[in-house]
Design a protein around this motif. Structure first.
Motif, PDB file in Angstrom:
ATOM      1  N   ARG A 132       0.960  -1.066   0.001  1.00 22.95           N
ATOM      2  CA  ARG A 132      -0.015  -0.136   0.079  1.00 22.95           C
ATOM      3  C   ARG A 132       0.807   1.492   0.063  1.00 22.95           C
ATOM      4  O   ARG A 132       0.705   1.955  -0.756  1.00 22.95           O
ATOM      5  N   GLN A 133       1.886   1.300   0.936  1.00 21.79           N
ATOM      6  CA  GLN A 133       2.889   2.296   0.977  1.00 21.79           C
ATOM      7  C   GLN A 133       3.580   2.617  -0.454  1.00 21.79           C
ATOM      8  O   GLN A 133       3.764   3.708  -0.743  1.00 21.79           O
ATOM      9  N   ARG A 134       3.905   1.314  -0.997  1.00 26.11           N
ATOM     10  CA  ARG A 134       4.474   1.622  -2.372  1.00 26.11           C
ATOM     11  C   ARG A 134       3.588   2.167  -3.182  1.00 26.11           C
ATOM     12  O   ARG A 134       4.198   2.746  -4.007  1.00 26.11           O
ATOM     13  N   ILE A 135       2.458   1.744  -3.121  1.00 28.08           N
ATOM     14  CA  ILE A 135       1.583   2.541  -4.223  1.00 28.08           C
ATOM     15  C   ILE A 135       1.182   3.974  -4.143  1.00 28.08           C
ATOM     16  O   ILE A 135       1.479   4.854  -4.980  1.00 28.08           O
ATOM     17  N   LYS A 192       2.071  -0.098 -12.380  1.00 27.47           N
ATOM     18  CA  LYS A 192       3.273  -0.096 -13.004  1.00 27.47           C
ATOM     19  C   LYS A 192       4.459   0.475 -12.321  1.00 27.47           C
ATOM     20  O   LYS A 192       5.579  -0.365 -12.129  1.00 27.47           O
ATOM     21  N   GLU A 193       4.418   1.599 -11.901  1.00 26.76           N
ATOM     22  CA  GLU A 193       5.571   2.142 -11.033  1.00 26.76           C
ATOM     23  C   GLU A 193       5.637   1.582  -9.731  1.00 26.76           C
ATOM     24  O   GLU A 193       6.699   1.366  -9.531  1.00 26.76           O
ATOM     25  N   ALA A 194       4.589   1.140  -9.209  1.00 27.73           N
ATOM     26  CA  ALA A 194       4.891   0.288  -7.777  1.00 27.73           C
ATOM     27  C   ALA A 194       5.177  -1.293  -7.940  1.00 27.73           C
ATOM     28  O   ALA A 194       5.290  -1.865  -7.151  1.00 27.73           O
ATOM     29  N   GLY A 195       5.386  -1.545  -9.623  1.00 23.87           N
ATOM     30  CA  GLY A 195       5.591  -3.028  -9.879  1.00 23.87           C
ATOM     31  C   GLY A 195       4.705  -3.976  -9.675  1.00 23.87           C
ATOM     32  O   GLY A 195       4.732  -5.298  -9.053  1.00 23.87           O
ATOM     33  N   LEU A 196       3.331  -3.590  -9.917  1.00 23.01           N
ATOM     34  CA  LEU A 196       2.349  -4.420  -9.571  1.00 23.01           C
ATOM     35  C   LEU A 196       1.340  -4.478 -10.872  1.00 23.01           C
ATOM     36  O   LEU A 196       1.481  -3.799 -11.892  1.00 23.01           O
TER      37      LEU A 196
END
Lengths: 226, 226
Positions: free
Chosen positions: B23-26, B50-54
DNA sequence: TGTACATCAGTGAACGCGCGTTCACTGATGTAC
DNA sequence: TGTACATCAGTGAACGCGCGTTCACTGATGTAC
């Protein structure tokens, strides 16, 4: 949903006049759509042309892309601002009434050009860097003219030029914030205009009292001379 | 192009801890993307994930839609602001150094939380009315706490409560504008941070001198008592 | 004034693209016994 | 400790949609003679 802008009579118009009018209709359509609070970058070319009563493809007869339309609106806003200053200058008001009169003129301008001011105020921090830069340029120009006027009027003779400019910048940004609040759809209530005008007047008065009592310090002078 | 945020080691983490971290990564991905100046409404769910790698679909395990993510960022910003105030309060600074110290603390906060401040400053006048309203709420709360602190400290005992609040609002909006300028990509140059800090300090000083010399008029008192 | 041709604002259909959202799924983590 | 089952964060493919942009076109306005 908003109605498409009605096409006024095009009967006896020359082609250039018709084209100018359509262009104007596109600009107005964009401003109208932004009144619902979506911001310029939230507009689509198709929305704008639909609101203006045109086919999407017709857009390209007037603007290369959406950014170009945005820049046209910035220019329009800049002219509005400069007209404002000119009016303050020409009205030949006695100095002691100057500030109060300026505020009245400004408020009338914001009312008459609500959407253009809303556009400048929101897109100043908006999504497109091209438009942001153009607004900053207009703002700089406005601040320069304003501080020149103040120097000519001798409003704050004890302020150094950089300090006077700083004062003008503060007044202008406060003004933009006030204009943004005044056109923020979620702040619109009956009577809220007067509240916002009072708030803005009070803030402005704080700033101007500060300017009146300002003393240049060695520190600021040194900085200014750098 | 920006690289996708690297997934840190997930070895010994519990499921809830992993979820919190994603969540933090998003949230961080959204702030990172906005650093290129496109604004929150310019983001797409697909870009952010995409930026978060998901995968795009994974987004829905954390937020219902983009607005909800925006609101989470507003809350994060609000907490940052309140932490700022708490620090000023707790540092137990002698009153005469209070303002200078507050400014220093504020500048440090802006540097440490650049993106959150940029987010608040730009989306304050941004495209989503839900987010705009949430930021206004946080701002009101911040202004209230700030004026309470000032009353407790006896900073401006001659000001009526509404005038004190107006002062705080002016300081806060000036602060937001400064933060927006400080994070505006088209104003980024080497050394521009110091220039902007000086500008902000000068503007703040103007306002505070104004507050020091403010006298309540019958007009404003009448208005306040309405 | 009348005729033949040029200009060009606006049309309507078509295109490929990135978008948000859905769905059945996979496989690691967590739990009950 | 070991086993069988439940949970659920994240996957990958698919969908329909509105978007910007292109293109050959139409028909009213403008111009040359």
């Amino acid at each position: 949903m908003a109605e498409a802008a009605s096409k006024p009579d095009e009967g006896g118009m020359s082609r250039v006049a018709q084209k100018r009018q359509t262009r104007q209709r596109i600009e107005d359509a964009a401003l109208n759509l932004m009144a619902s609070g979506c911001g310029f970058s939230g507009l689509s070319l198709r929305q704008v042309t639909k609101e203006a009563g045109l086919t999407p493809a017709a857009y390209y007869r007037h603007f290369a892309d959406l950014d170009t339309l945005g820049l046209a609106l910035v220019m329009r806003g800049g002219e509005t601002l400069r007209r404002l200053l000119r009016q303050v200058r020409q009205d030949d008001i006695p100095p002691e009434r100057m500030l109060r009169a300026s505020v009245r003129i400004f408020l009338r301008h914001v009312q008459n050009h609500r959407m253009v001011f809303a556009f400048l105020a929101t897109e100043r921090h908006g999504a497109s860097s091209v438009i942001r830069q153009a607004i900053l340029d207009q703002e700089t120009r406005f601040v320069d003219e304003m501080s020149q006027d103040m120097t000519a009027l001798g409003s704050f003779p004890h302020l150094s030029e950089p300090t006077l400019k700083r004062l003008c910048r503060l007044v202008v940004t406060t003004m933009f914030n006030a204009a943004a609040d005044a056109t923020n759809p979620s702040l619109q209530q009956p009577g809220s205009d007067e509240v916002l005008a009072d708030e803005w007047l009070g803030q402005l008065r704080l700033v101007l009292i500060g300017a009146r009592h300002w003393r240049e310090t060695r520190r600021t002078l040194r900085r200014n001379n750098q």
